[in-house]
Enzyme design. Structure first.
Site, PDB file in Angstrom:
ATOM      1  N   GLU A 163      -5.581   5.109  -6.251  1.00 20.02           N
ATOM      2  CA  GLU A 163      -4.218   4.561  -6.138  1.00 20.02           C
ATOM      3  C   GLU A 163      -3.878   3.553  -7.229  1.00 20.02           C
ATOM      4  O   GLU A 163      -3.548   2.388  -6.951  1.00 20.02           O
ATOM      5  CB  GLU A 163      -4.037   3.885  -4.763  1.00 20.02           C
ATOM      6  CG  GLU A 163      -4.177   4.816  -3.592  1.00 20.02           C
ATOM      7  CD  GLU A 163      -3.928   4.119  -2.246  1.00 20.02           C
ATOM      8  OE1 GLU A 163      -3.636   2.916  -2.233  1.00 20.02           O
ATOM      9  OE2 GLU A 163      -4.011   4.791  -1.212  1.00 20.02           O
ATOM     10  N   GLU A 202      -6.852  10.541   1.587  1.00 17.46           N
ATOM     11  CA  GLU A 202      -6.717   9.487   2.604  1.00 17.46           C
ATOM     12  C   GLU A 202      -5.512   9.785   3.471  1.00 17.46           C
ATOM     13  O   GLU A 202      -4.422  10.068   2.962  1.00 17.46           O
ATOM     14  CB  GLU A 202      -6.457   8.100   1.983  1.00 17.46           C
ATOM     15  CG  GLU A 202      -7.652   7.389   1.463  1.00 17.46           C
ATOM     16  CD  GLU A 202      -7.308   6.000   0.928  1.00 17.46           C
ATOM     17  OE1 GLU A 202      -6.359   5.348   1.426  1.00 17.46           O
ATOM     18  OE2 GLU A 202      -8.004   5.588  -0.013  1.00 17.46           O
TER      19      GLU A 202
END
Ligand code: IFM
Length: 444
Positions: free
Chosen positions: A165, A348
């Site tokens: 991320e 995720e």
């Protein structure tokens, strides 16, 4: 079976070094920006730190035994850069390197495929002192570290994830100051964003030159951005936020260009050949998705972009995030329709809830089960419409250190008592065990 996945679909769970390992200064480990940040008063809820976290550094064998009981095909984890290179560069630390050797061997003994992420936010403080991701040299320091790690473990690890991320790390750590290194400056955000992209391309190229056997991907947080209202102002603000958060990573990586909306902002940091360097073909993309982002126009906010609250009556998780499974469907469809349908793993997805042990010492986390079911339904729907999804990782295996929220938010399939380090599998653990065994589930 109502919701059934193909037999080769990969089922996993994910964690990250700083969030679970603890042992923050043991066996020669150096200091990371998260050690510094969490030790700074007022930065983390309740003054929590990752000093001990889930003590996974010492309890990893128990944790791998739980993963085996769960039936995981793959386990996504990250290496703490400062365990391997305490100062970020220079002489590697044997003991730090040995820890991941032992973890990987333990996983393979249990037939769990290790998926190794080089960077889940715990940058060496020594490199932050040289400017961190704002400094273009970071790209080369990171590539050296990633190449070392890949060579050290690449005889057994076949899946490498380059960054976790970067878009969130850039925003929360460099623009909003809510995460380490705690910077709040637009140009720092812009520089970090570009250097993260450049690092992804450079590492891909370096690793390809070392081996053709590795599967290389990177992990992006992709949240569909919706305007709060159908007004021109809100739509414009949403479009700009989408460009800054999603397209600013997707477009350079997958199309070799920055969005029109952000190109001018980036002009002082993008050099000749950077875009070619960034757009190296990846084997897969990791998608992290939890909810959608609702945006409204607000003249008092930078670029007139402000986050709007979820609609009244929305179901929320303990993070106050709207439960909106369509977000995952939309993210996957966006990749299919606008980015050439790359191979994707959902790296995720999960939810924090206020989990409490009942009188029998059990945790009946039915809301989490429902959240996961609805998101898997969204994945299945996207796949039926042609999205190229090959696996799914729950966030997270264990309750852990949720960054600025400390230990207050629990995302795990396994409850952790931070006083005793006792692990208690929640009801969602048994549910996921069945999903993996059956390759799907019946709609509840
Ligand atoms: O805990 C984080 C993780 O480190 C990155 N993705 C989102 C998770 C939940 O906030």
């Amino acid at each position: 079976m109502d919701i059934e996945f193909p037999s080769e679909f990969v089922w996993g769970a994910a964690t990250a070094s700083y969030q679970i390992e603890g042992a923050w200064n043991e066996d020669g480990k150096g200091q990371s920006i998260w050690d510094t940040f969490s030790h700074t008063s007022g930065k983390i809820y309740n003054g929590d730190t990752g000093d001990t976290a889930c003590d996974h550094y010492h309890l990893y064998k128990k944790d791998v035994a739980l993963m085996a009981e769960l039936g995981l095909h793959a386990y996504r984890f990250s290496t703490a850069w400062t365990r391997i290179f305490p100062e970020g560069r220079g002489k590697p630390n044997r003991k730090g390197r040995d820890f991941y050797d032992a973890l990987i061997d333990q996983l393979l003994d249990q037939e769990i495929d290790p998926w190794l992420c080089f960077y889940h936010w715990d940058l060496p403080q020594a490199l932050q002192d040289k400017g961190g991701w704002q400094n273009r040299d970071m790209v080369y320091w990171f590539a050296d570290y990633a190449a070392f790690v890949a060579e050290a473990y690449g005889d057994r690890v076949k899946h490498f994830l380059i960054l976790n991320e970067p878009n969130v790390a850039a925003l929360l750590g460099h623009m909003l100051g809510l995460h380490a290194p705690g910077k709040s400056d637009f140009m720092t955000f812009i520089a970090a964003s570009h250097h993260f992209n450049l690092a992804t391309g450079l590492v891909t190229e370096r690793l390809r030159s070392l081996s053709t056997e590795w599967q290389l991907g990177t992990v992006l947080n992709l949240q569909p951005v919706h305007p709060e209202k159908d007004t021109d102002e809100d739509m414009e603000a949403a479009e700009l936020f989408h460009a800054l958060m999603n397209r600013n990573v997707l477009d350079p990586l997958l199309k070799g260009q920055y969005p029109n909306e952000t190109e001018a902002m980036l002009s002082s940091v993008v050099q000749d050949d950077d875009l070619r360097q960034i757009a190296q073909p990846l084997d897969f993309l990791g998608v992290n998705c939890y909810t959608r982002m609702l945006i409204k126009s607000d003249k008092k906010s930078p670029f007139s972009i402000a986050q709007a609250s979820p609609p009244k009556g929305s179901e929320l998780t303990a993070m106050n995030w709207e439960v909106y499974p369509k977000a995952l469907y939309e993210s996957l469809k966006n990749l299919q329709e606008n980015y050439g349908n790359p191979r994707v793993f959902v790296t995720e997805n999960g939810a924090a809830y206020k989990d409490e042990l009942n009188a029998r010492g059990e945790i009946s986390d039915t809301a989490r089960i429902r959240y996961l079911e609805r998101h898997l339904e969204a994945v299945k729907e996207a796949m039926e419409e042609g999205a190229n999804v090959s696996g799914y990782f729950v966030w997270s295996l264990l309750d852990n250190f949720e960054w600025a929220e400390g230990y207050a938010k629990r995302f795990g399939l396994i409850h952790v008592d931070y006083e005793t380090q006792k692990r208690t599998p929640k009801q969602s653990f048994s549910w996921y065990q069945d999903v993996i065994r059956e390759q799907g589930f019946d709609r509840s």
